[in-house]
Design a protein around this motif. Sequence first.
Motif, PDB file in Angstrom:
ATOM      1  N   ARG A  66     -16.946 -38.490  39.245  1.00  0.00           N
ATOM      2  CA  ARG A  66     -17.146 -37.056  39.005  1.00  0.00           C
ATOM      3  C   ARG A  66     -15.966 -36.447  38.258  1.00  0.00           C
ATOM      4  O   ARG A  66     -16.136 -35.524  37.462  1.00  0.00           O
ATOM      5  CB  ARG A  66     -17.375 -36.326  40.335  1.00  0.00           C
ATOM      6  N   VAL A  67     -14.778 -36.949  38.514  1.00  0.00           N
ATOM      7  CA  VAL A  67     -13.614 -36.472  37.760  1.00  0.00           C
ATOM      8  C   VAL A  67     -13.786 -36.786  36.277  1.00  0.00           C
ATOM      9  O   VAL A  67     -13.550 -35.937  35.402  1.00  0.00           O
ATOM     10  CB  VAL A  67     -12.318 -37.116  38.303  1.00  0.00           C
ATOM     11  N   SER A  68     -14.227 -38.017  35.988  1.00  0.00           N
ATOM     12  CA  SER A  68     -14.466 -38.405  34.596  1.00  0.00           C
ATOM     13  C   SER A  68     -15.574 -37.564  33.969  1.00  0.00           C
ATOM     14  O   SER A  68     -15.469 -37.105  32.830  1.00  0.00           O
ATOM     15  CB  SER A  68     -14.833 -39.891  34.532  1.00  0.00           C
ATOM     16  N   ALA A  69     -16.657 -37.340  34.726  1.00  0.00           N
ATOM     17  CA  ALA A  69     -17.774 -36.535  34.222  1.00  0.00           C
ATOM     18  C   ALA A  69     -17.342 -35.102  33.974  1.00  0.00           C
ATOM     19  O   ALA A  69     -17.715 -34.489  32.961  1.00  0.00           O
ATOM     20  CB  ALA A  69     -18.938 -36.574  35.214  1.00  0.00           C
ATOM     21  N   ARG A  70     -16.542 -34.552  34.886  1.00  0.00           N
ATOM     22  CA  ARG A  70     -16.073 -33.163  34.715  1.00  0.00           C
ATOM     23  C   ARG A  70     -15.194 -33.034  33.468  1.00  0.00           C
ATOM     24  O   ARG A  70     -15.301 -32.062  32.726  1.00  0.00           O
ATOM     25  CB  ARG A  70     -15.316 -32.717  35.963  1.00  0.00           C
ATOM     26  N   ASN A  71     -14.336 -34.015  33.236  1.00  0.00           N
ATOM     27  CA  ASN A  71     -13.484 -33.967  32.045  1.00  0.00           C
ATOM     28  C   ASN A  71     -14.322 -33.981  30.769  1.00  0.00           C
ATOM     29  O   ASN A  71     -14.071 -33.221  29.837  1.00  0.00           O
ATOM     30  CB  ASN A  71     -12.512 -35.147  32.046  1.00  0.00           C
ATOM     31  N   SER A  72     -15.321 -34.853  30.735  1.00  0.00           N
ATOM     32  CA  SER A  72     -16.167 -34.963  29.549  1.00  0.00           C
ATOM     33  C   SER A  72     -16.951 -33.676  29.310  1.00  0.00           C
ATOM     34  O   SER A  72     -17.006 -33.162  28.188  1.00  0.00           O
ATOM     35  CB  SER A  72     -17.122 -36.153  29.702  1.00  0.00           C
ATOM     36  N   LEU A  73     -17.558 -33.137  30.377  1.00  0.00           N
ATOM     37  CA  LEU A  73     -18.349 -31.916  30.232  1.00  0.00           C
ATOM     38  C   LEU A  73     -17.461 -30.714  29.886  1.00  0.00           C
ATOM     39  O   LEU A  73     -17.854 -29.864  29.077  1.00  0.00           O
ATOM     40  CB  LEU A  73     -19.117 -31.639  31.522  1.00  0.00           C
ATOM     41  N   SER A  74     -16.283 -30.647  30.478  1.00  0.00           N
ATOM     42  CA  SER A  74     -15.383 -29.521  30.200  1.00  0.00           C
ATOM     43  C   SER A  74     -14.938 -29.535  28.746  1.00  0.00           C
ATOM     44  O   SER A  74     -14.891 -28.484  28.083  1.00  0.00           O
ATOM     45  CB  SER A  74     -14.166 -29.576  31.120  1.00  0.00           C
ATOM     46  N   GLN A  75     -14.632 -30.718  28.224  1.00  0.00           N
ATOM     47  CA  GLN A  75     -14.229 -30.812  26.830  1.00  0.00           C
ATOM     48  C   GLN A  75     -15.391 -30.463  25.905  1.00  0.00           C
ATOM     49  O   GLN A  75     -15.216 -29.762  24.901  1.00  0.00           O
ATOM     50  CB  GLN A  75     -13.705 -32.215  26.538  1.00  0.00           C
ATOM     51  N   GLY A  76     -16.584 -30.951  26.231  1.00  0.00           N
ATOM     52  CA  GLY A  76     -17.750 -30.626  25.418  1.00  0.00           C
ATOM     53  C   GLY A  76     -18.057 -29.140  25.438  1.00  0.00           C
ATOM     54  O   GLY A  76     -18.361 -28.542  24.397  1.00  0.00           O
ATOM     55  N   GLU A  77     -17.960 -28.519  26.621  1.00  0.00           N
ATOM     56  CA  GLU A  77     -18.222 -27.082  26.729  1.00  0.00           C
ATOM     57  C   GLU A  77     -17.191 -26.276  25.943  1.00  0.00           C
ATOM     58  O   GLU A  77     -17.521 -25.270  25.312  1.00  0.00           O
ATOM     59  CB  GLU A  77     -18.193 -26.684  28.206  1.00  0.00           C
ATOM     60  N   SER A  78     -15.951 -26.734  25.948  1.00  0.00           N
ATOM     61  CA  SER A  78     -14.905 -26.045  25.189  1.00  0.00           C
ATOM     62  C   SER A  78     -15.171 -26.119  23.686  1.00  0.00           C
ATOM     63  O   SER A  78     -15.006 -25.134  22.970  1.00  0.00           O
ATOM     64  CB  SER A  78     -13.545 -26.663  25.526  1.00  0.00           C
ATOM     65  N   VAL A  79     -15.601 -27.287  23.224  1.00  0.00           N
ATOM     66  CA  VAL A  79     -15.914 -27.438  21.796  1.00  0.00           C
ATOM     67  C   VAL A  79     -17.102 -26.561  21.412  1.00  0.00           C
ATOM     68  O   VAL A  79     -17.091 -25.899  20.363  1.00  0.00           O
ATOM     69  CB  VAL A  79     -16.201 -28.922  21.463  1.00  0.00           C
TER      70      VAL A  79
END
Length: 407
Positions: A66-79
Motif C-alpha cells: 500500500r505504501v508503494s501504491a500510495r506513492n504511485s497514485l500520489s505522483q500521478g495525481e500531482s502530475v
Amino acid sequence: MRISTLTIFNQSVGSLNQQQSRFNDVSMQIASGRRVVNPSDDPQAASRAVGVSQSLAVTEQYADSRVSARNSLSQGESVLNSVSDAITSAKTLLVQASNGTLSDADRQSVASELRGTYETLLGQANATDGNGTYLFGGYSDSSAPFIKGDDGAVEYVGDSEVRRQRIDASRLMEVSDSGQAIFQSVPSGAGHVATAEQDNAGSVTFSGPQIVDDEALEAGQSYTINFAGDEASGFSYEVLNDDGDRVDDGAYSPGEDGMRIAFDGLSMKLDGQPVAGDSIAVNPADQGNTDLFTTLENAISVLENPSGTEAGQAALANTLGTSMRELDNSLDNVLTVRASMGARLNELDVVDGVSGNRTLNYEQTLSDLVDLDYAEAISEYSLRQVGLQASQQTFANMKGMSLFQYL
C-alpha cells in the motif's frame, strides 16, 4: 539393601543437572521475554504462534504494498493537477486568439506560447516516478509512452492495460492509469463536437452543437451538414445521419445574428457565406478527435498559418471553436481520472485502518500465546534458584558420608 557410593554420586549429579536445566529455562525465558522459547515448552501454543506470525507477516507485506501504491497514485495525481492547469492555460490562449482585433503577428505569438504549453503537456505525459518508471505507460513502464512521429504527430506506444497491485487479500487495485485513457479519451456523455471540413471554400462558421431535447437525441449518431446552391438561386442545407437519411433540410439564409438549425435533439447556429459542396461534420465526442495533442496541433497550425481571406478567417474561427470544445472534454476527462485516483487514495487510507486493527489483533494473540508473565517467571526463578542451591548443598553433605573417613 546397600547403596553404593557410585549410585549416590550419580543420583546427586542427575538431580543437580535437572535443577540446573530448569533454572536455565526460566533464565532464558526472562532474558528473551517469551514464555515459549522452544516448541517443546508448549507445543500447542508454538504451533498456533507460527500460524499467527505468518498471518502477521502477510499483513505487513500488504502494508508495504500500500505504501508503494500510495506513492504511485500520489505522483500521478500531482502530475494530473499540472495537466489540468496546462489545459486551462491552453483554453485561455485560444479564447485570446479568437479575438477578432488581433493581427496575424499577435496570433503567431499566441501560437508560440501555445506550443510551449503543448511541450509541457508532452513532458507531463512522459513523467516518471523518479526511479525511471513511467507513470502513464501501463505495463510498458520502462520507455516513454508518448513519442513524436516523423510527421510531428504524437503517438501513444505504451500499454493499454494499467498496472495493478494487491493491497489486501481481497483487493487488487489499479495503481496507475493508461496515458491513452488520460490524453486520448473523453468522458462518456461528453456530447457532440462539430468540425468544418478542411476543403471548405466558403466562410460559414458555426457554434455548438447544444443538446436541446434529451428525448429526441439519437445516442451515438453522427451527422453531416451539406450546403448546396449558389448566390443567384440561393443556398440550401441538408442534414444527413450515418445511414445517409435526411433528418433536416431547408433554405440557408442567415440574418444579422446567423441562422439556427435543429435536428434530433441538437441545435447549431450557422453564419457566413457557403460554397456548394461545403460540409460540417457533427460527431459524438468519443467518435471524433479525442487526442489532446492533436487538438493542440490543429490550433497551433491554424494560428501559425493565418489567411486573410474570408474562407481562411472562417477556418480559423471554426478550428479554434472546435479546439476549445475538445479542450473542455479533455479537461473533464483528466479531472475524472484525477478524481478516480483520489478515490483510490482514500480507499488506501480505509484499508490501512482496517489492516492496523487486524495487526493489533494478531500481535495481541501472539503475545497471549508466547509472551512471558514476568511476575510469575521471577517467582519461579527464585524457586528454581532455591532448589538448585538445596541440591548443591545436599550433594556437598552427602559426598562426605563415607566409612573410609573413620578408618
